[in-house]
Design an enzyme around this catalytic site. Structure first.
Site, PDB file in Angstrom:
ATOM      1  N   HIS A   1       9.715  -8.582   3.816  1.00 30.24           N
ATOM      2  CA  HIS A   1       8.842  -9.232   4.800  1.00 30.24           C
ATOM      3  C   HIS A   1       9.168  -8.730   6.204  1.00 30.24           C
ATOM      4  O   HIS A   1       8.274  -8.307   6.954  1.00 30.24           O
ATOM      5  CB  HIS A   1       9.045 -10.753   4.707  1.00 30.24           C
ATOM      6  CG  HIS A   1       8.333 -11.540   5.761  1.00 30.24           C
ATOM      7  ND1 HIS A   1       7.281 -12.384   5.468  1.00 30.24           N
ATOM      8  CD2 HIS A   1       8.518 -11.638   7.119  1.00 30.24           C
ATOM      9  CE1 HIS A   1       6.854 -12.953   6.588  1.00 30.24           C
ATOM     10  NE2 HIS A   1       7.599 -12.517   7.595  1.00 30.24           N
ATOM     11  N   GLU A   2      10.449  -8.757   6.554  1.00 27.93           N
ATOM     12  CA  GLU A   2      10.845  -8.331   7.897  1.00 27.93           C
ATOM     13  C   GLU A   2      10.715  -6.817   8.061  1.00 27.93           C
ATOM     14  O   GLU A   2      10.360  -6.328   9.140  1.00 27.93           O
ATOM     15  CB  GLU A   2      12.277  -8.785   8.190  1.00 27.93           C
ATOM     16  CG  GLU A   2      12.486 -10.288   8.129  1.00 27.93           C
ATOM     17  CD  GLU A   2      11.561 -11.064   9.046  1.00 27.93           C
ATOM     18  OE1 GLU A   2      11.109 -10.496  10.061  1.00 27.93           O
ATOM     19  OE2 GLU A   2      11.281 -12.236   8.750  1.00 27.93           O
TER      20      GLU A   2
ATOM     21  N   HIS B   1       7.164  -6.010   9.044  1.00 26.42           N
ATOM     22  CA  HIS B   1       6.951  -6.158  10.483  1.00 26.42           C
ATOM     23  C   HIS B   1       7.467  -4.932  11.228  1.00 26.42           C
ATOM     24  O   HIS B   1       6.792  -4.382  12.111  1.00 26.42           O
ATOM     25  CB  HIS B   1       7.726  -7.383  11.008  1.00 26.42           C
ATOM     26  CG  HIS B   1       7.118  -8.704  10.680  1.00 26.42           C
ATOM     27  ND1 HIS B   1       5.803  -9.016  10.950  1.00 26.42           N
ATOM     28  CD2 HIS B   1       7.659  -9.828  10.134  1.00 26.42           C
ATOM     29  CE1 HIS B   1       5.559 -10.255  10.573  1.00 26.42           C
ATOM     30  NE2 HIS B   1       6.668 -10.772  10.064  1.00 26.42           N
TER      31      HIS B   1
END
Length: 265
Positions: free
Chosen positions: A66-67, A70
């Site tokens: 998820h990170e 980003h």
């Protein structure tokens, strides 16, 4: 923070390749995820502990991805500083505050069966041009959770034999449920969180000033909202609706979350 740029260390868009190598911590989590999946599939040893490791390690892997999503979108949009901060190595320690990013989200998974937003990637918004790029940076993380949820729901949609390797499928459903909760939470328009950051670039200057005022308290606001019995009930009802839409059996997920709490006997 800088890089040791040796002559044979080739650059990718001006950044050493070492900045893109998966960290040993992430590779260890990935290995634990695979090994615990095999143990749960075979019913080897203490199966409840295997399911616990499977769901927890799978959740931590998804948090890293998820990170990373980003960071990689921010990198492509023009922010090279995400590489210098180690965000492209998938190292969970680079994304985290030990308490807010690891302890609280893991406790929420273990005790409440909810995927709280965990890590954080600091992006230099000043070097990223255009509102759409800013929105895409924020969308990338939740999109990863949505993709995980769809992948985990696929075996149930395809009609796998749930009476074979049942404990494993309980764990898959539980992990899918956590991805759904994370997807929905991360898309809520809460200041400071992904959902709020998706719409922030499109706000008027006046609304943006108000947004920035509340952004540091977004996580606490989210916890307060979920703590309310009525609002929390609505949230989980929404997750159940989403689970039904994608074919993820909510009863399997609920039992899987209970099964992984091996300490309850």
């Amino acid at each position: 923070m800088g890089f040791d740029r040796s002559e044979d260390d080739r650059l990718v868009l001006g950044v050493p390749r070492a900045a893109f190598r998966p960290s040993p911590i992430f590779l260890g989590l990935l290995a634990l995820f695979v090994v615990s999946a095999v143990l749960a599939w075979n019913g080897s040893g203490q199966v409840r502990f295997s399911v616990f490791l499977f769901v927890l390690s799978g959740w931590l892997v998804s948090l890293c991805l998820h990170e990373y999503a980003h960071a990689v979108v921010a990198f492509r949009a023009g922010d090279r500083s995400v590489a210098e901060r180690g965000y492209l190595t998938l190292n969970p320690l680079k994304y985290s505050h030990p308490l807010l990013s690891i302890v609280f989200p893991v406790l929420a998974v273990l005790l409440g069966g909810i995927g709280l937003p965990g890590g954080a990637v600091w992006v230099d918004r000043h070097v990223i041009p255009g509102r759409l790029r800013h929105t895409l940076v924020s969308v990338a993380g939740p999109a990863t959770n949505v993709l995980f949820a769809l992948v985990l729901a696929t075996p149930f949609v395809l009609g796998v034999d749930l009476y074979a390797h049942t404990d494993f499928w309980f764990g898959v459903a539980a992990l899918g449920f956590l991805q759904l909760t994370a997807s929905l939470l991360n898309l809520l328009p809460v200041p400071g969180l992904d959902g709020g950051n998706i719409i922030e670039p499109w706000l008027s200057p006046q609304w943006r000033r108000g947004y920035n005022l509340f952004a540091p308290y977004g996580f606490l606001l989210l916890i307060a909202l979920l703590w309310n019995p009525r609002l929390g009930g609505w949230f989980f009802s929404g997750v159940d609706v989403l689970a039904d839409l994608i074919g993820l059996p909510a009863d399997f997920a609920a039992y899987g979350l209970r099964l992984m709490r091996f300490w309850e006997g």
